[in-house]
Design a protein around this motif. Structure first.
Motif, short mmCIF file in Angstrom:
data_model
loop_
_atom_site.label_atom_id
_atom_site.label_comp_id
_atom_site.label_asym_id
_atom_site.label_seq_id
_atom_site.Cartn_x
_atom_site.Cartn_y
_atom_site.Cartn_z
N LEU A 146 0.58 -1.04 -0.06
CA LEU A 146 -0.19 0.10 -0.13
C LEU A 146 0.66 1.15 -0.62
N MET A 147 2.08 1.20 0.48
CA MET A 147 3.09 1.90 1.53
C MET A 147 3.51 2.75 -0.27
N PHE A 148 3.82 1.72 -1.20
CA PHE A 148 4.47 1.68 -2.66
C PHE A 148 3.45 1.87 -3.24
N GLU A 149 2.00 1.60 -3.54
CA GLU A 149 1.53 2.28 -4.47
C GLU A 149 0.35 3.48 -4.43
N HIS A 150 1.41 3.82 -2.99
CA HIS A 150 0.28 5.43 -2.67
C HIS A 150 1.25 6.79 -2.60
N SER A 151 2.30 6.06 -2.47
CA SER A 151 3.63 7.01 -2.03
C SER A 151 4.29 7.56 -3.52
N ASP A 152 4.72 8.80 -3.12
CA ASP A 152 5.71 9.24 -4.61
C ASP A 152 6.46 10.06 -4.04
N ALA A 153 6.79 9.34 -3.11
CA ALA A 153 8.53 9.50 -2.37
C ALA A 153 8.54 8.62 -1.68
N PHE A 154 9.51 8.28 -0.90
CA PHE A 154 9.93 7.67 0.52
C PHE A 154 10.88 8.72 1.15
N VAL A 155 10.56 8.42 2.25
CA VAL A 155 10.68 9.61 3.81
C VAL A 155 11.83 8.73 4.69
N ALA A 156 12.73 8.35 5.29
CA ALA A 156 12.67 7.11 5.87
C ALA A 156 13.49 8.30 6.95
N LEU A 157 12.39 8.10 8.10
CA LEU A 157 13.08 8.58 9.50
C LEU A 157 13.91 8.45 10.53
N PRO A 158 15.17 8.37 10.72
CA PRO A 158 14.93 8.01 12.57
C PRO A 158 14.28 6.60 12.82
N GLY A 159 14.84 5.77 12.31
CA GLY A 159 13.91 4.47 13.64
C GLY A 159 14.31 2.66 13.96
N GLY A 160 13.32 2.37 13.79
CA GLY A 160 13.78 0.91 14.17
C GLY A 160 13.44 -0.12 12.95
N ILE A 161 13.96 -1.55 13.35
CA ILE A 161 13.89 -2.32 12.18
C ILE A 161 13.68 -2.56 11.16
N GLY A 162 11.40 -1.88 11.45
CA GLY A 162 10.96 -1.61 10.56
C GLY A 162 11.08 -0.89 9.46
N THR A 163 11.51 0.56 10.20
CA THR A 163 11.91 1.57 9.03
C THR A 163 13.08 1.01 8.16
N LEU A 164 14.18 0.74 8.90
CA LEU A 164 15.02 0.04 7.81
C LEU A 164 14.90 -0.80 6.59
N GLU A 165 14.08 -2.10 7.47
CA GLU A 165 13.44 -2.88 6.34
C GLU A 165 12.76 -2.25 4.95
N GLU A 166 11.51 -1.28 5.65
CA GLU A 166 10.85 -0.55 4.28
C GLU A 166 12.10 0.39 3.67
N LEU A 167 12.84 0.95 4.25
CA LEU A 167 14.03 1.49 3.22
C LEU A 167 14.92 0.49 2.51
N VAL A 168 15.32 -0.84 2.66
CA VAL A 168 16.00 -1.02 2.13
C VAL A 168 14.97 -2.56 0.67
N GLU A 169 14.09 -2.39 0.82
CA GLU A 169 12.98 -2.35 0.00
C GLU A 169 13.04 -1.81 -1.16
N GLN A 170 12.46 -0.50 -0.98
CA GLN A 170 12.13 0.98 -1.20
C GLN A 170 13.83 1.28 -2.05
N LEU A 171 14.89 0.76 -1.62
CA LEU A 171 16.44 0.74 -2.30
C LEU A 171 16.26 -0.28 -3.27
N THR A 172 16.00 -1.40 -3.45
CA THR A 172 15.96 -2.64 -3.76
C THR A 172 15.20 -2.34 -5.29
N TRP A 173 14.44 -2.04 -4.68
CA TRP A 173 13.56 -2.05 -6.38
C TRP A 173 13.71 -1.18 -6.89
#
Length: 112
Positions: free
Chosen positions: A7-34
């Motif tokens: 859902l985040m991918f489908e509805h986002s125009d950009a991705f911003v990673a605020l300081p966060g934990g493992i979930g934030t890191l996982e979401e960030l790395v997936e977007q970088l990989t894609w």
């Protein structure tokens, strides 16, 4: 987590990673990989407040130096050290997107 990221991918125009934990890191790395795989060309920005993401940036540099990230693969990460710099950096990225970049249409640039 998978449904949320979709859902985040489908509805986002950009991705911003605020300081966060493992979930934030996982979401960030997936977007970088894609992004690397060409699945999107949406901007990815680290809110590097107080240098929070410096260890990750050092790791990415290490991966590139040891050739675990091939020279032909880009890792395009925008950075903002202050919260007030996030939107201007995203707007600049949208304005500088190559012509015909589907993920950064003029409509998306206006919404940023």
């Amino acid at each position: 987590m998978h449904a949320r990221k979709r859902l985040m991918f489908e509805h986002s125009d950009a991705f911003v990673a605020l300081p966060g934990g493992i979930g934030t890191l996982e979401e960030l790395v997936e977007q970088l990989t894609w992004q690397q795989l060409g699945r999107h060309s949406k901007p990815v920005l680290l809110a590097n407040i107080d240098g929070f993401w410096e260890p990750l940036l050092a790791l990415i540099a290490h991966m590139r130096a040891t050739q675990f990230i091939r020279p032909t693969l880009s890792v395009d990460i925008l950075q903002a050290e202050r919260v007030e710099d996030i939107l201007p950096r995203l707007q600049a990225a949208a304005a500088n997107a190559p012509e015909g970049t589907a993920a950064l249409t003029p409509e998306m640039a206006r919404r940023l």
